[in-house]
Design a protein around this motif. Structure first.
Motif, PDB file in Angstrom:
ATOM      1  N   ASP A   1      -1.257  -1.371  -2.238  1.00  0.00           N
ATOM      2  CA  ASP A   1      -2.236  -1.694  -3.261  1.00  0.00           C
ATOM      3  C   ASP A   1      -2.267  -0.553  -4.262  1.00  0.00           C
ATOM      4  O   ASP A   1      -2.387   0.599  -3.890  1.00  0.00           O
ATOM      5  CB  ASP A   1      -3.607  -1.828  -2.604  1.00  0.00           C
TER       6      ASP A   1
ATOM      7  N   LYS B   1      -2.922 -11.182  -1.342  1.00  0.00           N
ATOM      8  CA  LYS B   1      -3.168  -9.993  -2.170  1.00  0.00           C
ATOM      9  C   LYS B   1      -2.403 -10.122  -3.472  1.00  0.00           C
ATOM     10  O   LYS B   1      -1.268 -10.602  -3.483  1.00  0.00           O
ATOM     11  CB  LYS B   1      -2.663  -8.733  -1.468  1.00  0.00           C
TER      12      LYS B   1
ATOM     13  N   ASN C   1      -1.653  -7.470  -6.781  1.00  0.00           N
ATOM     14  CA  ASN C   1      -1.867  -6.141  -7.339  1.00  0.00           C
ATOM     15  C   ASN C   1      -1.067  -5.977  -8.614  1.00  0.00           C
ATOM     16  O   ASN C   1       0.070  -6.431  -8.692  1.00  0.00           O
ATOM     17  CB  ASN C   1      -1.408  -5.065  -6.363  1.00  0.00           C
TER      18      ASN C   1
ATOM     19  N   ASN D   1      -6.654  -4.925  -8.424  1.00  0.00           N
ATOM     20  CA  ASN D   1      -6.397  -5.391  -7.066  1.00  0.00           C
ATOM     21  C   ASN D   1      -7.250  -6.616  -6.781  1.00  0.00           C
ATOM     22  O   ASN D   1      -8.440  -6.630  -7.074  1.00  0.00           O
ATOM     23  CB  ASN D   1      -6.791  -4.349  -6.001  1.00  0.00           C
TER      24      ASN D   1
END
Lengths: 255, 945
Positions: B302, B530, B532, B550
């Protein structure tokens, strides 16, 4: 058919001759004995570790394996030269990362007129300045030729007994200055490339700039003064201690 | 006197000779081309007979040159001119001048000149009749044969049938490294050999048998020989070893690894099996296994502030089932206490060529462990203390599989794309049997006792996929864009049989008895997304702006079915059976301004983060068990750091970071968790994120010449809204636990050391000190307890290494912890652990070598009145043999005094514990190692090179 062939051949011949003569002409038009040569230096740490005598064959292979094909980073250097003097130092680097590292002072000044050599070096975290007569280097001339940065170069080799390194120099008599980068000199022409231990470190000219302004030396060149004899003794002791203590000397000393 | 006279005579004779015979001579000559035109400015070098450069001269307008006052002797005159074949003329003189006359230079064949001047920038070498090409500079497609390479070389022609001609002459012989290849058939070598293997191509006139004998050149013979010189591959190699050992107490070990690599491919195998408790895998093994992929710890993490303030989204403490462990966890796990059995093995492959990188591995690890632990725990209450003694026997068997595949492709010089997929699976089984006994310190009868017998079986798997994109910009290479997205799915099934007998006492008289016989069936799955992004914009030469974003979303679904078993009948336990669903979303955006110039790097930044926590908790239909969480937390997160190098070989950094840690859903759910009847837990929906503010600094300074080194690491963290526990302990010593927020905790830590070389390479001293001070709070039975724990851990180490043959290391370490309790200073306690060790490696007679290490651990605790010493002595005698020490035979004795036991001590803010685990003790082992590359024979410990 044969006639045509020879015609083409002749044509080619004249092209090449023309190429060479323009090269020579353009050289003579400008004063070639003054200028700045840009070099790129690459150092292969994997090869340096491979040269360490205290590691086993397995340890050497292991580090080669871990490093893999990591690309070597070239750092730029410049050699500002005139018939009497050369100054070798860092070139301007176009930073690609957004991080800045500390750089040690580094200058090598070779005064051909006076026959002296001054060299800044860092050892054991201290900055020194070698100032002495430039020693004569024993060059062996070989038969290879190659082109570097537009100049035809000849090959010469020597051995550095202090660091135990085989040095190959490619010099060009087209630049009639008996000098070179990295503290090497003494050939009938300018050294445009240095290979240390078959390419563990390579200093190669990328460009010869005849219009460049001469490099301005700082008013005071820093460093604790050492003469040639002291320099040699110091380096030899350092290398011996490092090897005995199984430390890589070239994390500290310039290879 | 005689000597002086003698010297005088010599001097006189020398002077005489210089008068009568010439010591020096002059050389003159004229350089011209083949037509006789003089060549201006050709270089004429004067070399000695070993080609060592002596002097040089340049030809004048008429092609004339001269060397004056050359010392008598043998020389070579070498004349060079651009575009002409260099000429060598041997000369010799004893004083008479030499006139070389007109030296005619011949042009280099134009094809050759063309390559030299413009085509490949290839070095070519001309030695008499030999022309040498540097094959590596002529690019041919991958997989090309030598024939394809030859086609590229100027002056070389390849016929339809593969016949080779060089400068119009037939090539009748092909040699490899000077040796004939397959009977010298030129086609066999050129068609079969790979171009990539060749470093140089040389062409010269073939010498016939007759010429060899006569030494005469046959003018009619025009045939050429082609010699191919093979590359000396630097980046290729391989290593491997096998260790086999057998010992008393039924101890065995087997380990093998094998590795092959070249500049494109890396292949490795590793396998370890033992029941000695030592992991058997080292950092070197990890590197050997992963190869060039060893350093990719942090792929596609991240994005955040970067250096000096990392940011990690850690989602809740997952159960330690090993599913999310990394491969490094397996390689770097320490020695295991108890009686373990390991079986690990894997295969790895890396490919790296041109713009593609590929790597894949599979690893399996199996671990069996049998362990018996006895422990004591003392809990501090406002007016009494509670004591608990317990015994735990466990036997576990776990098997895990891991596989990973990565592919990185450089699309062009500005764009790189990378795909990663990972797979993991675990299957763990275990039995846990034990008993415990609790009482008040002031009484000498029990308040409760437990006997339990649990069975556990966990199985699950995980898959993960990630795409990463990196972009540089053409105009400014410092402008960068990074983007990655990943998805992870995991599911774990856990089956448990829990049986326990719990008894409660009053004044030593049993008041109630509880038998628990429950079967658990837990199913938990997790989806994690996720995204990023990172953008770096250079503002000026020294300044850059770095912006990151993020996003992550985690969805958890759980289903726990619990049944009570009563005389073969099963009834659903409505208290413990439940379903849950959690949905946690994080959005974070931040930016930082970075300054980088002359070794000084400063960064100042700010981020805004937003957590959305949703949770749903439900019992079986009809039960009133129901809970819901829907909380949103937003925080500003500042960050600052500076890194610089104040002196040569020094480094300093200071950073300020703020971290906001969201409460776990478990801590938020307002539901009583009574799965352990003695520790009841309830969540608190009022919780807010815990904010920690930290300042960390690091300083490092070294003097490489002497080996002197000093470093210090200081850190301070203060907490607001720290999540602590509020505990209520009732008269039956049943503890009720609830998390709350509390302000005021802090932590200070120090780690520093100095290495002093007394005598270079022979004697050095390492001094080391670590320390920490913690201020923490807990609430026990309504009373706020502030605990200050300080811990000091100084160490001294002496390295005595007079030679390769002998090395002695002495070390001592003292670890002291003190805990001070504000509610009752009578509880204050000091515990310490004093350790000293001796390690000796030396050569003995007959090529034998000895390794010894002795370690003494002394544990003290003034409150528990404890005093325990554990002396461990290991030694082994070995001998290396075979060429370059490829073989080694070793006899080892482990724990010669048979005293090994593992001791644990821990003091928290309201309790202290101590435990002893029986561990494999004395055994003797004989082992044999075969290392294909040979071993180092130095007795000194390895250093980083």
């Amino acid at each position: 058919m044969a006639l045509m062939n020879s015609n083409i051949k002749n044509n080619m011949k004249s092209t090449i001759l023309a190429l060479i003569s323009t090269l020579a002409l353009s050289l003579s038009a400008q004063d070639i004995s003054l200028g700045t040569i840009h070099y790129d230096r690459t150092t292969d740490y994997s090869r340096i570790i491979d040269e360490l005598p205290y590691l086993s064959a397995e340890q050497k292979d292991l580090q080669k394996l871990t490093r893999g094909n990591r690309e070597l980073r070239a750092s730029p250097y410049i050699l500002s030269y005139s018939p009497d003097q050369t100054i070798y130092t860092y070139g301007k680097e176009e930073r690609e990362s957004n991080w800045s590292w500390r750089k040690d002072e580094f200058l090598i000044i070779h005064d051909m007129a006076a026959g002296t050599l001054s060299k800044q070096y860092v050892l054991g975290g201290k900055l020194y300045l070698l100032e002495d007569e430039a020693p004569r280097l024993k060059w062996k001339i070989e038969n290879d030729i190659r082109e570097i940065a537009g100049y035809l170069c000849m090959k010469a080799t020597t051995y550095d007994p202090v660091k135990g390194q085989d040095i190959t120099a490619w010099f060009s008599d087209q630049i009639p200055v008996s000098a070179g980068p990295e503290g090497y000199y003494g050939l009938p022409g300018m050294i445009l490339m240095i290979e240390v231990n078959n390419g563990t470190a390579v200093i190669e000219a990328t460009k010869v700039d005849l219009d460049a302004e001469p490099y301005e030396l700082p008013k005071k060149i820093k460093g604790k003064k050492r003469n040639q004899e002291e320099y040699v003794a110091q380096i030899e002791k350092f290398l011996k201690d490092c090897i005995e203590g199984e430390r890589n000397p070239y994390w500290d000393l310039r290879y | 006197m005689i000597r002086l006279l003698f010297s005088l005579i010599i001097l006189c004779s020398l002077a005489n000779s210089s008068v009568f015979a010439q010591k020096n001579f002059d050389i003159t000559g004229i350089v011209s081309d083949t037509t006789g035109e003089p060549l201006l400015s050709s270089t004429i070098m004067l070399l000695d007979t070993d080609s060592v450069y002596v002097d040089f001269s340049r030809s004048g307008p008429n092609g004339d040159f001269e060397f004056k006052k050359v010392k008598n002797g043998d020389y070579i005159i070498k004349i060079t001119f651009v575009g002409m074949i260099p000429q060598h003329i041997p000369i010799s003189s004893t004083g008479e001048n030499i006139d070389l006359g007109v030296i005619k230079m011949t042009e280099i064949a134009e094809e050759l000149m063309e390559i030299v001047v413009k085509a490949a920038r290839a070095p070519i070498s001309i030695r008499g009749d030999t022309i040498e090409y540097d094959a590596t500079t002529f690019k041919v497609p991958e997989g090309s044969s030598v024939e394809d390479l030859l086609r590229k070389l100027p002056g070389m022609q390849i016929g339809q049938e593969g016949d080779i001609t060089a400068d119009g002459q037939d090539v009748t012989k092909v040699t490899v490294d000077g040796k004939e290849f397959f009977g010298g058939d030129p086609k066999a070598a050129t068609k079969n050999l790979q171009a990539e293997a060749i470093s140089k191509v040389q062409v010269y006139d073939t010498t016939t048998e007759e010429e060899e004998v006569t030494g005469q050149k046959d003018a009619g013979n025009q045939d050429k020989t082609l010699n191919l010189e093979l590359k000396e591959e630097f980046k290729s190699g391989g290593f491997g070893k096998v260790i086999v050992g057998a010992g008393t107490e039924d101890r065995k070990e087997l380990k093998g690894n094998f590795n092959r690599f070249n500049d494109k491919m890396q292949f490795s195998l590793i396998g370890v099996g033992n029941n000695t408790g030592r992991n058997g895998l080292s950092w070197d093994d990890y590197r050997g296994f992963m190869g060039s992929n060893s350093w990719n710890f942090n792929d596609g993490s991240d994005y955040g502030f970067g250096s000096g303030g990392g940011f990690i989204v850690r989602f809740g403490g997952g159960e330690d089932d090993g599913l999310e462990n990394s491969l490094q966890d397996i390689f770097f796990s320490g020695n295991q206490t108890g009686f373990p059995e390991f079986l690990n093995g894997g295969v790895n492959f890396n490919y790296d060529h041109n713009k593609s990188k590929l790597s894949a591995y599979y690893f399996v690890n199996k671990k069996g462990l049998q362990r018996t632990t006895t422990s004591e725990r003392e809990t501090f209450l406002a007016n009494d203390n509670a004591l608990e003694e317990s015994l735990n026997d466990s036997e576990t068997d776990a098997i895990g599989h891991k596989a990973e595949f990565k592919w990185e492709q450089e699309l062009d010089s500005l764009h790189t794309i990378k795909f990663t997929t990972r797979f993991a699976a675990v299957d763990n089984e275990g039995t846990f049997d034990g008993s415990s006994f609790s009482q008040f310190a002031s009484e000498n009868f029990p308040t409760n006792t437990t006997d339990y017998n649990n069975l556990n079986n966990t199985a699950g798997h995980l898959i993960n996929g990630q795409i990463l994109l990196r972009k540089k910009f053409k105009k400014n290479k410092r402008r960068r864009l990074g983007f990655n997205t990943s998805y992870q799915y995991s599911t774990v099934t856990e089956l448990q049989d829990q049986m326990s007998l719990n008894e409660f006492f009053d004044q030593g008289v049993i008041t109630s008895q509880q038998i628990i016989n429950q079967n658990y069936d837990n199913l938990a799955s997790k989806d994690l997304w996720k995204i990023n992004g990172l953008y770096v914009e250079p503002i000026s030469k020294k300044l850059t702006l770095q912006t990151f974003y993020n996003y992550s979303n985690r969805q958890e679904v759980g289903d726990r079915d619990v049944v009570d078993v009563n005389d073969n009948s099963e009834t659903v336990n409505t208290f413990l059976t439940r379903d849950y669903e959690n949905d946690i979303t994080l959005n974070r955006i931040g930016t930082s301004l970075k300054y980088a110039h002359e070794g000084v790097n400063v960064s100042i930044g700010m981020a805004y983060q937003d957590f959305l926590l949703k949770g749903l908790y439900e019992g079986v239909s009809g039960s009133d068990l129901f809970g819901e969480v829907d909380n949103r937390y937003s925080n500003w997160i500042p960050n600052a750091s500076i890194n610089f190098s104040p002196l040569r070989n020094s480094w300093m950094s200071i950073s300020y970071t703020v971290n906001a840690q969201e409460p776990s859903i478990r801590n938020l759910q307002p539901i009583l968790d009574n799965s352990n009847p003695f520790y009841l837990r309830e969540g608190n929906p009022e919780l807010v994120p815990e904010i920690s503010k930290s300042i960390n600094s690091y300083l490092h300074f070294s003097r490489p010449m002497t080996g002197f080194r000093v470093y210090a690491n200081l850190g301070y963290t203060s907490f607001t809204d720290q999540i602590i526990t509020e505990e209520t302990i009732d008269e039956n010593l049943v503890t009720f636990i609830r998390p709350i927020n509390y302000d005021g905790g802090s932590r200070f830590s120090l780690y520093s050391g100095i290495t002093l070389p007394i005598k270079t390479n022979k004697l050095t001293i390492d001094l080391n000190i670590g320390g920490s001070s913690n201020n923490s709070f807990s609430i026990v039975n309504g009373v706020v307890n502030e605990t200050k724990t300080t811990n000091l851990d100084p160490r001294i180490r002496l390295n005595i290494t007079p030679s390769d043959k002998f090395a002695l290391y002495l070390n001592t370490r003292y670890n002291r912890s003190a805990a001070r309790y504000n509610i009752n200073s009578n509880l204050d306690q000091n515990s310490s652990n004093f350790n000293y060790g001796v390690e000796l490696n030396t050569d003995l007679v007959l090529g034998l070598k000895l390794n010894t290490d002795f370690n003494m651990n002394m544990y003290r605790n003034d409150r528990l009145g404890n005093d325990q010493n554990v002396p461990i002595l290991n030694f082994s005698i070995y001998r290396q043999f075979l060429e370059s020490n490829k073989g080694e035979l070793r006899l080892s004795v482990f724990d010669a005094f048979n005293e090994n036991i593992s001791v644990g001590q821990f003091a928290s803010n309201y309790f202290i514990t101590r435990s002893n685990t029986t561990t494999l003790a004395r055994y003797v082992m004989l082992s044999f190692t075969y290392n294909i590359k040979g071993m180092n024979s130095s007795n000194k410990k390895r250093r980083w090179h």
